[in-house]
Enzyme design. Structure first.
Site, PDB file in Angstrom:
ATOM      1  N   CYS A  86       0.746  -1.095   0.025  1.00 19.75           N
ATOM      2  CA  CYS A  86       0.008   0.125   0.001  1.00 19.75           C
ATOM      3  C   CYS A  86       0.801   1.267   0.014  1.00 19.75           C
ATOM      4  O   CYS A  86       1.643   1.631  -1.005  1.00 19.75           O
ATOM      5  CB  CYS A  86      -1.035  -0.108   1.059  1.00 19.75           C
ATOM      6  SG  CYS A  86      -2.422   1.170   0.892  1.00 19.75           S
ATOM      7  N   HIS A 194      -3.737  -5.623   1.124  1.00 19.79           N
ATOM      8  CA  HIS A 194      -3.086  -5.729   2.509  1.00 19.79           C
ATOM      9  C   HIS A 194      -2.970  -7.143   2.715  1.00 19.79           C
ATOM     10  O   HIS A 194      -3.842  -7.669   3.492  1.00 19.79           O
ATOM     11  CB  HIS A 194      -3.776  -4.984   3.537  1.00 19.79           C
ATOM     12  CG  HIS A 194      -3.604  -3.498   3.411  1.00 19.79           C
ATOM     13  ND1 HIS A 194      -2.471  -2.906   3.726  1.00 19.79           N
ATOM     14  CD2 HIS A 194      -4.419  -2.654   2.720  1.00 19.79           C
ATOM     15  CE1 HIS A 194      -2.252  -1.569   3.713  1.00 19.79           C
ATOM     16  NE2 HIS A 194      -3.712  -1.455   3.372  1.00 19.79           N
ATOM     17  N   GLU A 196      -1.230  -8.866   4.827  1.00 20.39           N
ATOM     18  CA  GLU A 196      -1.214  -8.813   6.448  1.00 20.39           C
ATOM     19  C   GLU A 196      -2.572  -8.709   7.184  1.00 20.39           C
ATOM     20  O   GLU A 196      -2.657  -9.035   8.348  1.00 20.39           O
ATOM     21  CB  GLU A 196      -0.055  -7.672   6.838  1.00 20.39           C
ATOM     22  CG  GLU A 196      -0.688  -6.397   7.114  1.00 20.39           C
ATOM     23  CD  GLU A 196      -0.902  -5.505   6.033  1.00 20.39           C
ATOM     24  OE1 GLU A 196      -0.581  -5.855   4.841  1.00 20.39           O
ATOM     25  OE2 GLU A 196      -1.140  -4.406   6.182  1.00 20.39           O
TER      26      GLU A 196
END
Ligand SMILES: Nc1ncnc2c1ncn2[C@@H]1O[C@H](COP(=O)(O)OP(=O)(O)O)[C@@H](O)[C@H]1O
Ligand SMILES: [Mg+2]
Lengths: 221, 79, 724, 79
Positions: A86, A194, A196
């Site tokens: 990002c 994302h 994560e």
């Protein structure tokens, strides 16, 4: 395996990323401030998401000019593996470690949702645990994720097979639906989604884990 | 001295903001305005010996930080 | 207009002030009195009544009176939360007004030592067709997202409503929920004579020095543009301030800490000193400023954002300074704690203000304003026009208040922190507590239509709806915050409604053991004499002890039976159906039986905790059928519904009787379920089953998923995408 | 005709962007540049009978749409 996460003022996904690395790989990553002179010896360096320097001027612009980025560039050129997620992706393009640029979403609005992505190839450090052409589901949350490059650059990205992920459906105006990108040497990855935030099925999807698992897989073999 | 840097998206780069303004104007019934593009301006005070010196300095910071030359072009005004 | 009037200090208040001081106040002192005695800071119309709220419970660690409320969630952890309004600023400048509202409420929470883990908001606008609505909605939503997304806190739930009464006064109520260690909570009570008073955060500018409190002869020479009343938020500065404060809080250096909110330096310093029954001395020459030549008056009244005031242990000042330097945040010692019980402000060697603190706080004016009960109730309900059931369903789903708010929440980062357990569009939001099995469920609710019809019943319903939403997510409700948005309290009928609202909230929170731990009052939401509908927004939090119970809870399974908990629907007056079909609603809201509410909710919670049911949704606006449509759209399933008595169909589908839920159960667990409900004495009814697609009612009414989805999702995008 | 509208934050309104750019420059060792403020420019083509007519039109859309006059001020250039 040594994983380092670089935090800039305004970075806000550093802890999430560290937790994901811990959860998925069982490795304690090192979080360092961008004010350090050097990045410690690492097998993988992650620039996490957030709003470095408020994303003022342009997303990632100010962070890309931090002195520590000289060392990152050096390590990138030496072949150390780097992921920019990002805002990290924006920083890498601003630093010109990845081609193109990330403009405002074509809707001009922040977009937060889970999106379907297609894995372009699975023969890289970051994707060996996926299947080529596999469709995965990972959240995005950004205002400036609209990938742009001039025609020549875009042609060369495609010719070199540098696209890592594509949105299955258009979301933000990105050319060729590009959601993630490698450098020519395939050791640097930038992506808007994302991974994560997608490491635990309880939060909706676990499809991001394999980005980290792929890295570990590569390291251990 | 005062300096202003004008930063515009390169012509070949799509400008969704300009487009949005244009279509809002069209909705308001304003059809004589076209090709809207949005850019930035950055103003500052600068200490320099002379205009040339100032210009060089501003050129340098613009190239290195203020503008992203992959997508933007710029012009500088010193007064 | 004299200088007092121009500061909104009325004749009696002026007399009071002069009496207290026994001399003429300085200009700065008038400014200080004007803000401290303003409705916003002194709660002069509401203070007396707010004391009647129910604020106790064994879960409560800190009730109203601090920056935010604190509840215990076990394991030495606490949840700190509060809601606040930013109505007026967001009407003037929607983006910045909403953004700074979010920033302000976040500071209220982290100032107490909590890391924010979730944001919510309740926003209301005028009619869809009103010319300002689109502009306000898009600005407010972008501002809420712009701030929260940048700081990095997920915005996980809220509500968005439309009504003509908000045409001239939109509402922005923002709520923040944070997580703290129970034995590391920070309060605002100052102590320790001589201890340094420290300013941290952004520099002070002339932001937000309000026209009403400053226009005066001698100040007119400064041009209008020098006095922006609009504060601009800097979420990046907030993020750095947040991290710096949380880091310092680990270092045992802080005696007391208080964010600078409304009335900035004045109210923060006065409140800290007041709580500690000490005096405070400020030297304004040390205040970090953005512009030159700020006067004492301006510095005391500035509402520049992203600032905090602290009292530190003297020996830890250097450590603190280092922390703030590291984060790039301004740090300045601006005064000290004294034993005088006065606030003394000096600037350029001149004493600009010297006021006994109690005059600004305890002795501030307090009004028991006149109230008149204009009983609006018992108007006959209006006949529901004959409309085909299918059309009515689609019309409701396509109405501004019931349609999908996806356009709104897709602009909020909901997944950051990677702990959000359910996506938006459900009853509220749930976030997991990192490294534990616990999670917190949250929701904000109020139905202004009911509150307008009957303030007390509407208030009880707002509390009950919030409670129900939290139950529906499988959480045990813990406590609430609130934002009481009303018109002009000097109008006796509005004051009456305000008082009844407090009674309603109190009654409901007592019965449901859902105490109020924080809140905010916003009065004078009126333009040209037209007041908003009473809008007491309730924000609640609940605890899920073990997230395992949610593992097979939520998504609908084909073949599961659909049951309704509670009695059959029939109450149509004051309903959404009435409003949407008739364009207005009658003044006769459904009754609520709080004991029944408690019984039904407790029963449902047990069903979830014992993993008997597979999904749950509360029934609120729009009645049972809207709840069912929302459920099947979420998971792209269908439902087959049976209404036994055709003549009662409309009431059963659209009635808004309270205390009800829709649940689904696998057929093999029906008997355990029924046994349990009978034992508890909870009414229930089998109404159909989950199918793979389309909504079918009695075989005679069939609506495809596409029709439902289109009605539900198209309204806001079709209007909003039509603009810049 | 071409028109450019320059939009700037009013002088006393906080400009977090300008601040961030300024401190980034300071970090890069550039200390002779101060008081950075960031603004916008909006360019467009406009059909109008004459400059005055164009100016009026632009003024109108600037007030109603392009600029947020609560916090911004603007100037117009027609060529
Ligand atoms: N302003 C908002 N911010 C965030 N979420 C919102 C907002 N408005 C609506 N939502 C979400 O949309 C869903 C439906 O809202 P609402 O109809 O008010 O729910 P309910 O009636 O169950 O309380 C909820 O998940 C709510 O959290
Ligand atoms: Mg609900």
């Amino acid at each position: 395996m040594n994983v380092t996460i670089i935090r800039f003022p305004g970075t806000n996904c550093d802890l999430d990323t560290a937790n994901a690395v811990k959860k998925v790989l069982g490795i304690e990553p090192k979080i360092i401030s961008c004010k350090e002179n050097k990045i410690p010896k690492s097998d993988l360096i992650i620039i996490p998401g957030g709003f470095s320097y408020g994303d003022y001027l342009r997303s990632g612009a100010i962070a890309a000019r931090e002195p520590i980025m000289d060392d990152l560039e050096l390590k990138g050129n030496q072949g150390v593996y780097i992921i920019g997620i990002c805002n990290g992706f924006q920083i890498l393009t601003e630093r010109k470690l990845l081609p193109g640029s990330l403009l405002k979403n074509s809707s001009l609005k922040f977009i937060s949702k889970n999106v379907e992505l297609k894995i372009t190839r699975n023969d890289t450090y970051f994707t060996s645990k996926y299947q080529t052409n596999e469709i995965v589901n990972i959240p995005i949350a950004h205002h400036d994720g609209n990938f742009f490059a001039d025609q020549d650059t875009l042609d060369s990205i495609e010719a070199n097979n540098q696209v890592a992920f594509r949105y299955l459906n258009p979301v933000n105006g990105s050319l060729n639906n590009i959601a993630g990108l490698y450098n020519k040497n395939l050791n640097i990855l930038g992506l808007m989604p994302h991974p994560e935030r997608a490491v635990d099925i309880r939060t909706g999807t676990k499809d991001g884990s394999r980005v980290f698992e792929s890295a570990l897989n590569f390291y251990s073999t | 001295m005062k300096a202003i840097v004008y930063i515009r998206l390169k012509t070949e780069v799509l400008d969704p903001q300009g487009q949005a303004i244009e279509s809002a104007l069209k909705n308001l019934g304003e059809s004589t305005i076209n090709n809207i593009r949005q850019g930035k301006l950055i103003e500052m005070d600068i200490e320099a010996k002379n205009i040339k010196d100032a210009e060089e300095k501003i050129e340098k910071i613009t190239k290195s930080l203020l503008a992203n030359t992959v997508i933007e072009e710029y012009s500088i005004e010193i007064s | 207009m004299d200088i007092y009037e121009s500061h909104s200090i009325n004749k009696e208040e002026k007399e009071l002030l002069l009496n207290y001081l026994g001399r003429d106040p300085s200009h700065t002192e008038i400014g200080i009195f004007s803000v401290m005695w303003s409705e916003h800071c002194s709660y002069k119309s509401s203070r007396h009544w707010l004391k009647k709220l129910h604020t106790k419970g064994k879960q409560v660690i800190q009730g109203p009176g601090e920056n935010a409320g604190v509840v215990d969630i076990g394991d030495n952890q606490a949840i700190i939360f509060k809601m606040e309004s930013h109505n007026h600023p967001s009407f003037i400048e929607p983006y910045q007004g909403a953004a700074t509202g979010v920033g302000g409420i976040m500071r209220d929470v982290f100032t107490m030592g909590a890391r924010p883990i979730a944001l919510l908001n309740s926003i209301r606008f005028g009619e869809f067709t009103h010319p300002k609505t689109k502009f306000l909605l898009s600005g407010v939503v972008a501002g809420i997202g712009g701030y929260g997304n940048c700081v990095g806190i997920p915005t996980i739930a809220g509500e968005t409503g439309f009504d003509s009464s908000y045409n001239g006064n939109n509402l922005v109520n923002a709520m923040c929920v944070g997580l703290a260690t129970k034995d590391k909570i920070f309060y605002s009570k100052a102590s320790g004579i001589g201890n340094p008073v420290v300013y941290v955060g952004a520099k002070t500018g002339r932001d937000g020095i309000h026209g009403a409190t400053m226009a005066s002869g001698e100040f007119d020479d400064e041009s209008e543009k020098n006095r922006p009343t609009v504060q601009v938020g800097d979420p990046y500065a907030e993020k750095l301030l947040l991290e710096a404060c949380l880091e310092l809080m680990q270092k045992d250096a802080i005696i007391s800490i208080q964010d600078m909110g409304a009335a900035g330096l004045t109210s923060s310093s006065v409140e800290m000193a007041d709580k500690g029954k000490v005096g405070i001395e400020l030297n304004l020459n040390n205040i970090p400023t953005r512009q030159q030549n700020l006067t004492a008056y301006e510095m005391m009244l500035s509402e520049s954002q992203e600032r905090m005031l602290m009292v530190l242990k003297p020996e830890k000042t250097e450590i603190a300074k280092e922390v703030f330097k590291k984060w790039g945040v301004d740090f300045a010692i601006v005064g000290k704690i004294t034993e005088t019980n006065n606030i003394v402000v000096s600037h350029n060697g001149i004493i600009e203000a010297d006021i006994p603190i109690k005059f600004l706080t305890d002795n501030a004016p307090m009004y028991k304003r006149k109230k008149i009960n204009k009983n609006k109730r018992n108007q006959k309900s209006q006949p529901i026009p004959s409309i085909k059931t299918k059309d009515a369903i689609l019309k409701l789903l396509n109405s501004p208040n019931l349609c999908s708010k996806k356009w709104v929440w897709e602009q909020y980062d909901r997944t950051i922190m990677a702990n959000t357990l359910n996506d938006a569009g459900r009853d509220g939001g749930i976030v997991r507590i990192e490294n534990t099995e616990k999670a917190i469920a949250m929701s904000c609710d109020v139905n202004p239509r009911y509150c307008h019809a009957d303030a007390k019943i509407g208030a009880m319903q707002a509390v009950a709806e919030c409670w129900r939403n939290i139950i529906s997510m499988g959480a045990k409700p813990l406590a609430i915050t609130n934002c009481l948005n009303f018109g002009n309290p000097e109008k006796p009928e509005i004051m009456n409604d305000f008082v009844e609202t407090i009674e309603g909230i109190r009654d409901a929170s007592i019965v449901l053991d859902f105490p109020v731990v924080s809140g905010n009052v916003s009065l004078y939401n009126e333009t040209n004499g037209v007041a908003i509908k009473n809008t007491p927004t309730i924000g609640g939090v609940g605890l899920i002890e073990s997230i395992g119970v949610l593992d097979n809870f939520g998504p609908l399974n084909i073949g599961d039976s659909i049951y309704m908990i509670g009695k059959k629907g029939s109450h149509l007056s004051c309903s959404s159906l009435e409003e949407v079909c008739n364009g207005k609603s009658s003044i006769n809201p459904p009754e609520i039986d709080l004991n029944q509410e408690k019984l039904n909710g407790t029963g449902v919670l047990e069903l979830i905790q014992e993993r008997i049911i597979t999904s749950c949704h509360d029934i609120s606006d729009g009645g049972m059928i809207v709840a069912i449509c929302e459920m099947i759209m979420m998971d792209n399933r269908g439902a087959a519904i049976n209404i036994v008595d055709d003549t009662k169909m409309i009431g059963e589908l659209f009635g808004e009787d309270q205390s009800r839920y829709i649940i689904t159960i696998p057929p093999e667990r029906e008997s355990i379920f029924e046994k349990k409900m009978k034992k508890l004495g909870v009414k229930y009814e089998l109404i159909g089953c989950i199918t793979s697609s389309q909504l079918k009612i009695n075989d005679s009414i069939v609506i495809s998923n596409n029709e439902i989805r289109d009605a539900y999702e198209s309204l806001i995008p079709s209007i909003m995408n039509n603009r810049a």
